[in-house]
Structure formats: C-alpha cells, structure tokens
Design a protein around this motif. Structure first.
Motif, PDB file in Angstrom:
ATOM      1  N   ALA A 138     -19.858  -0.761  -2.758  1.00 28.74           N
ATOM      2  CA  ALA A 138     -19.584  -1.958  -3.579  1.00 28.74           C
ATOM      3  C   ALA A 138     -20.656  -3.034  -3.421  1.00 28.74           C
ATOM      4  O   ALA A 138     -20.770  -3.917  -4.271  1.00 28.74           O
ATOM      5  CB  ALA A 138     -18.218  -2.534  -3.205  1.00 28.74           C
TER       6      ALA A 138
ATOM      7  N   GLU B  32      -8.427  -6.092   0.735  1.00 24.22           N
ATOM      8  CA  GLU B  32      -8.294  -6.507  -0.666  1.00 24.22           C
ATOM      9  C   GLU B  32      -9.646  -7.040  -1.109  1.00 24.22           C
ATOM     10  O   GLU B  32     -10.213  -7.921  -0.446  1.00 24.22           O
ATOM     11  CB  GLU B  32      -7.253  -7.616  -0.800  1.00 24.22           C
ATOM     12  CG  GLU B  32      -5.826  -7.163  -0.598  1.00 24.22           C
ATOM     13  CD  GLU B  32      -4.889  -8.341  -0.818  1.00 24.22           C
ATOM     14  OE1 GLU B  32      -4.504  -8.598  -1.980  1.00 24.22           O
ATOM     15  OE2 GLU B  32      -4.558  -9.014   0.177  1.00 24.22           O
ATOM     16  N   HIS B  33     -10.156  -6.474  -2.173  1.00 22.12           N
ATOM     17  CA  HIS B  33     -11.465  -6.905  -2.669  1.00 22.12           C
ATOM     18  C   HIS B  33     -11.473  -6.828  -4.186  1.00 22.12           C
ATOM     19  O   HIS B  33     -11.311  -5.729  -4.736  1.00 22.12           O
ATOM     20  CB  HIS B  33     -12.576  -6.011  -2.074  1.00 22.12           C
ATOM     21  CG  HIS B  33     -13.918  -6.241  -2.696  1.00 22.12           C
ATOM     22  ND1 HIS B  33     -14.760  -5.232  -3.082  1.00 22.12           N
ATOM     23  CD2 HIS B  33     -14.551  -7.396  -3.007  1.00 22.12           C
ATOM     24  CE1 HIS B  33     -15.846  -5.736  -3.614  1.00 22.12           C
ATOM     25  NE2 HIS B  33     -15.751  -7.042  -3.585  1.00 22.12           N
ATOM     26  N   ASP B  34     -11.653  -7.977  -4.815  1.00 16.56           N
ATOM     27  CA  ASP B  34     -11.806  -7.993  -6.276  1.00 16.56           C
ATOM     28  C   ASP B  34     -10.651  -7.292  -6.988  1.00 16.56           C
ATOM     29  O   ASP B  34     -10.881  -6.525  -7.927  1.00 16.56           O
ATOM     30  CB  ASP B  34     -13.112  -7.254  -6.636  1.00 16.56           C
ATOM     31  CG  ASP B  34     -14.125  -8.212  -7.235  1.00 16.56           C
ATOM     32  OD1 ASP B  34     -13.796  -9.398  -7.392  1.00 16.56           O
ATOM     33  OD2 ASP B  34     -15.238  -7.744  -7.547  1.00 16.56           O
ATOM     34  N   GLY B  35      -9.432  -7.484  -6.508  1.00 13.51           N
ATOM     35  CA  GLY B  35      -8.274  -6.866  -7.158  1.00 13.51           C
ATOM     36  C   GLY B  35      -7.960  -5.465  -6.656  1.00 13.51           C
ATOM     37  O   GLY B  35      -6.880  -4.940  -6.935  1.00 13.51           O
ATOM     38  N   ALA B  36      -8.885  -4.841  -5.916  1.00  9.54           N
ATOM     39  CA  ALA B  36      -8.620  -3.501  -5.371  1.00  9.54           C
ATOM     40  C   ALA B  36      -7.927  -3.634  -4.019  1.00  9.54           C
ATOM     41  O   ALA B  36      -8.210  -4.564  -3.258  1.00  9.54           O
ATOM     42  CB  ALA B  36      -9.918  -2.724  -5.220  1.00  9.54           C
TER      43      ALA B  36
ATOM     44  N   ILE C 168      -7.335  -1.373  -0.640  1.00  8.30           N
ATOM     45  CA  ILE C 168      -7.860  -0.142  -0.043  1.00  8.30           C
ATOM     46  C   ILE C 168      -7.363  -0.046   1.391  1.00  8.30           C
ATOM     47  O   ILE C 168      -7.403  -1.036   2.131  1.00  8.30           O
ATOM     48  CB  ILE C 168      -9.402  -0.163  -0.059  1.00  8.30           C
ATOM     49  CG1 ILE C 168      -9.899  -0.465  -1.472  1.00  8.30           C
ATOM     50  CG2 ILE C 168      -9.988   1.160   0.427  1.00  8.30           C
ATOM     51  CD1 ILE C 168     -11.250  -1.098  -1.486  1.00  8.30           C
TER      52      ILE C 168
ATOM     53  N   THR D  61       0.797  -1.234   0.000  1.00  8.00           N
ATOM     54  CA  THR D  61       0.000   0.000   0.000  1.00  8.00           C
ATOM     55  C   THR D  61       0.830   1.284   0.000  1.00  8.00           C
ATOM     56  O   THR D  61       0.250   2.369  -0.149  1.00  8.00           O
ATOM     57  CB  THR D  61      -0.908   0.055   1.253  1.00  8.00           C
ATOM     58  OG1 THR D  61      -0.077   0.166   2.424  1.00  8.00           O
ATOM     59  CG2 THR D  61      -1.778  -1.179   1.365  1.00  8.00           C
TER      60      THR D  61
ATOM     61  N   HIS E 257     -16.147   2.226   0.789  1.00  5.04           N
ATOM     62  CA  HIS E 257     -16.080   1.256  -0.315  1.00  5.04           C
ATOM     63  C   HIS E 257     -17.106   0.142  -0.096  1.00  5.04           C
ATOM     64  O   HIS E 257     -17.829  -0.232  -1.028  1.00  5.04           O
ATOM     65  CB  HIS E 257     -14.670   0.666  -0.412  1.00  5.04           C
ATOM     66  CG  HIS E 257     -14.578  -0.477  -1.368  1.00  5.04           C
ATOM     67  ND1 HIS E 257     -14.456  -0.308  -2.724  1.00  5.04           N
ATOM     68  CD2 HIS E 257     -14.629  -1.825  -1.153  1.00  5.04           C
ATOM     69  CE1 HIS E 257     -14.433  -1.493  -3.315  1.00  5.04           C
ATOM     70  NE2 HIS E 257     -14.530  -2.435  -2.380  1.00  5.04           N
TER      71      HIS E 257
END
Ligand SMILES: N[C@@H](CCC(=O)N[C@@H](CS)C(=O)NCC(=O)O)C(=O)O
Length: 211
Positions: free
Chosen positions: A71, A52-56, A58, A43, A67
């Motif tokens: 989302a 980490e969520h779906d490639g993102a 944050i 980060t 988010h």
C-alpha cells in the motif's frame, strides 16, 4: 491508520515496527484481553493485531505486513525488490510462522513433545549463524524477517517486568540466551532500540543476564 492491540502483543509489535520503519503514525486502539467482542464484531475473529487503513480492515500480522508493503510503495520497504532475495526472506517468514512458532505454542498449551523443547533451544544456533557478519538476519538492512522474528526471540534477552503473559514466559524460559549467542544478544539490543509506531507498552524491556 488505527492499530487494534492488547498489551505486550508479539504480533502487534511486528506491525508497530513496520509502521515506524515506514515513518507512518497510527492511532492505538486498546482492547481488553478478556473481552474480544469489539474485535469479533469488526473482524469475525478474536486475534490482534487488526489494522484499519483507508476503510480496509485487515487482521493476521503477516497479511497486515504484506498490505503495508504494497500500500505504501514509496515508503522505505522491508522486502528487497530483487525477486530471489525477496523470496528468501518470505520463505524465512513462512517457516517462522508455520513451523518455528508451533513448538512454543504447544508448550504454552501443555500438549508438547520433548522434541519441541529441544527444537526451540536448537533454533537459537540457527539464528546465531544467520547473524554471522550481518547486523540483521538477511544482511545489513532491516527486513521483514527481523520484524517477524524479533518480538518472539527478544524474550531470550529482554522481558518487561509487568508482562506476565504465559506464552511470553514460555519463550523466556526456553530461549534464554547464553554466551554462545552474542550475535543474537546484540541483534536483540539493536532491534529493541528501534522505534515502534501506534503501540502502547512497547520498548520498555529490561535486559536479563546470561543463563
Ligand atoms: N496469526 C495471527 C495471530 C494473532 C494472535 O494470536 N494474536 C494474539 C496476541 S499476540 C491474540 O490476540 N490472541 C488471542 C486470541 O487469538 O484469542 C497474527 O499473526 O496476527
């Protein structure tokens, strides 16, 4: 969903409460509090939570919470749809993060003013008043306000004996509830009974007694 964390982290607990409220599962990723290099590599900064969520990727708990709200629009929300009600809660969260949190941070760092101690103690009356006739800070339902404030305010009433983080001891010392704060005590107990998702070391708190 993966949730990067250190033990007993207040800001991680916010995210864990929000994930559980939405019925989401998360894989905990444990970070050594004394070696943040994996977090920095991912980060560019040292703080947890990181989601980490779906490639993102944050970081920063208010950003992660925002988010999650956007989302997963079909999952139970933590913000009402009504714009004024929504803003009231976001104003509270901003105040909590940008104003309220400064005093305990300064006390833990040793560079505080006497007014910080008084302000922190006086803030208990404000939370107590918000809870008059309500189960949660902004009404009958859990919102982002409760999720944002609880992991900090809980130290006035519960403290895991294995949690020796200095910042948490500052909170415990300065927020210790007394019998004028019965609604706040009941709210802490109500919040503490809620599930957390993706968080190790959660909800093993031990109740204190009135100061
Ligand atoms: N504004 C960030 C603060 C993150 C933060 O301070 N996390 C703590 C744990 S609760 C931490 O990792 N501190 C160590 C550091 O920042 O080096 C958030 O709300 O997520």
């Amino acid at each position: 969903v993966r949730l990067w964390q250190i033990p007993y982290s207040t800001n991680v607990e916010r995210v864990a409460l929000a994930l559980a409220h939405k019925g989401l599962e998360a894989e905990p990723v444990l970070v050594d509090p004394d070696d943040r290099s994996p977090v920095r590599a991912l980060t560019g900064q040292d703080g947890v939570p990181v989601l980490e969520h779906d490639g993102a990727v944050i970081f920063d708990s208010p950003v992660i919470l925002a988010h999650l709200e956007s989302a997963f629009p079909d999952l139970p929300p933590l913000l009402p749809a009504d714009p004024p009600r929504r803003q009231e809660i976001l104003v509270f969260c901003d105040w909590f993060n940008r104003v309220w949190k400064l005093a305990p941070n300064r006390i833990a760092d040793g560079g505080f003013e006497p007014s910080d101690v008084a302000d922190l103690r006086a803030s208990l009356d404000r939370f107590e008043a918000l809870l008059e006739g309500r189960d949660f800070l902004y009404g009958g339902a859990l919102t982002l306000a409760d999720v944002t404030a609880f992991p900090f305010l809980k130290y006035g009433w519960v403290h895991d004996p294995d949690d020796d983080e200095r910042f948490h001891q500052v909170l415990a010392d300065h927020l210790a509830l007394d019998p004028r704060h019965v609604r706040l005590r009941n709210w802490v107990e109500r919040m503490d009974a809620l599930p957390r998702a993706g968080m190790r070391d959660a909800a093993s708190n031990t109740a204190r007694s009135w100061s």
